[in-house]
Scaffold this active site. Sequence first.
Site, PDB file in Angstrom:
ATOM      1  N   GLU A  40      -2.199 -25.842  44.028  1.00 50.12           N
ATOM      2  CA  GLU A  40      -3.664 -25.733  44.180  1.00 50.12           C
ATOM      3  C   GLU A  40      -4.055 -25.685  45.650  1.00 50.12           C
ATOM      4  O   GLU A  40      -3.248 -25.956  46.552  1.00 50.12           O
ATOM      5  CB  GLU A  40      -4.363 -26.906  43.497  1.00 50.12           C
TER       6      GLU A  40
ATOM      7  N   LYS B 171      -5.868 -41.161  40.549  1.00 51.17           N
ATOM      8  CA  LYS B 171      -6.233 -42.197  41.522  1.00 51.17           C
ATOM      9  C   LYS B 171      -7.005 -43.332  40.905  1.00 51.17           C
ATOM     10  O   LYS B 171      -7.768 -43.136  39.969  1.00 51.17           O
ATOM     11  CB  LYS B 171      -7.117 -41.568  42.582  1.00 51.17           C
TER      12      LYS B 171
HETATM   13  N1  PSU Z   1      -6.979 -35.742  43.393  1.00 50.60           N
HETATM   14  C1  PSU Z   1      -6.386 -35.898  44.589  1.00 50.60           C
HETATM   15  N2  PSU Z   1      -6.631 -35.041  45.618  1.00 50.60           N
HETATM   16  C2  PSU Z   1      -7.472 -33.995  45.426  1.00 50.60           C
HETATM   17  C3  PSU Z   1      -8.040 -33.809  44.143  1.00 50.60           C
HETATM   18  C4  PSU Z   1      -7.783 -34.701  43.157  1.00 50.60           C
HETATM   19  O1  PSU Z   1      -5.634 -36.827  44.737  1.00 50.60           O
HETATM   20  O2  PSU Z   1      -7.682 -33.233  46.373  1.00 50.60           O
HETATM   21  C5  PSU Z   1      -8.877 -32.614  43.875  1.00 50.60           C
HETATM   22  C6  PSU Z   1      -8.163 -31.725  42.838  1.00 50.60           C
HETATM   23  O3  PSU Z   1      -8.321 -30.389  43.234  1.00 50.60           O
HETATM   24  C7  PSU Z   1      -8.923 -32.012  41.571  1.00 50.60           C
HETATM   25  C8  PSU Z   1     -10.305 -32.240  42.107  1.00 50.60           C
HETATM   26  O4  PSU Z   1      -8.875 -30.952  40.651  1.00 50.60           O
HETATM   27  O5  PSU Z   1     -10.108 -33.000  43.295  1.00 50.60           O
HETATM   28  C9  PSU Z   1     -11.161 -32.984  41.126  1.00 50.60           C
HETATM   29  O6  PSU Z   1     -12.475 -32.923  41.556  1.00 50.60           O
HETATM   30  P1  PSU Z   1     -13.627 -33.439  40.565  1.00 50.60           P
HETATM   31  O7  PSU Z   1     -13.390 -34.901  40.447  1.00 50.60           O
HETATM   32  O8  PSU Z   1     -14.899 -33.063  41.293  1.00 50.60           O
HETATM   33  O9  PSU Z   1     -13.444 -32.687  39.294  1.00 50.60           O
END
Ligand code: PSU
Length: 309
Positions: free
Chosen positions: A30, A164
Amino acid sequence: MTPASPHPWLTFSAPVAAARARGRPLVALESTIIAHGMPYPENVRTALEVQGLIRDLGAEPATVAVMDGRIRIGLSDDELERLGRPGEVAKVSRRDLPAVLAGGGLGATTVAGTMICAALAGIEVFVTGGIGGVHRGAAHSFDISADLQELARTSVAVVCAGAKSILDIGLTLEYLETHGVPVLSCGQDNFAAFYTRDSGFRADYRLDDAAAQARFIRTKWRLGLAGGVVLSTPVPAEAAMPEDEIDALTRQALREADEQGVHGKAVTPFLLSRIKALTGGRSLATNIALVRHNAEVGARLAVALAATG
Ligand code: PSU
Ligand code: MN
């Protein structure tokens, strides 16, 4: 599985096109983690290292992004630099993909966005850091990452270091169970918690061996059970953060987000950068170590999956 004619919106890099032609296993990566998850220049350096680790294990890395009206599968070093340097890069999840593609802008794909693009490209394995999930306090905020809904519907195996502890990990696993998304663990019984090894919650099935993981995943898809699989593997012990420290800092970062009215897609990047600042950069070292480890697990899985035909 290489689709006979690739989707008209896809552009493959030359190394990815060559790998497809030769049937070499591919691993999607990603780009939100590059543009929004880590600071420059560590983000670009990590992206390059991760690609190298995957190549060394016999698979071809394919970093996914949206550029100039195309879904890009595989990026050059210059393109990684363009994504990673500070500047305006859209965070592209399912709902954003048409807007950024049609508008011709620069977009970094989230777990959900990357799963969609990987599936279009016929790539079965995708390596990330941690998946999005159900946020703490979601009963009020309704903040549940679109990553979970994507896992429910899109048939890609997602290798991660769990989720996390900025999230409600218990509710995240409940959501995945409801939607029939299997959560596999490699190296331990429990689901991992990103900065720390143990979330305190059991994964559904422990499969340490790549061939066994591949058999599970292939069996699911051959049964016609569409949808993703989560493969969790813990951060290497020597790089893990102390649990009580990360818990306290997470609570502080969540409080700050609340006080500052941070919401929507800004929440996850805000929490990541606050935790990095509050740990004096130590959380970044942990983040890099876990992504590297995930890449190794993902490359082995891609090789094993390719062998299942
Ligand atoms: N978790 C991490 N680092 C990140 C992300 C998630 O440890 O950079 C990023 C990933 O791309 C994940 C996104 O898909 O955050 C999720 O964002 P949201 O909670 O807005 O859906
Ligand atoms: Mn959200």
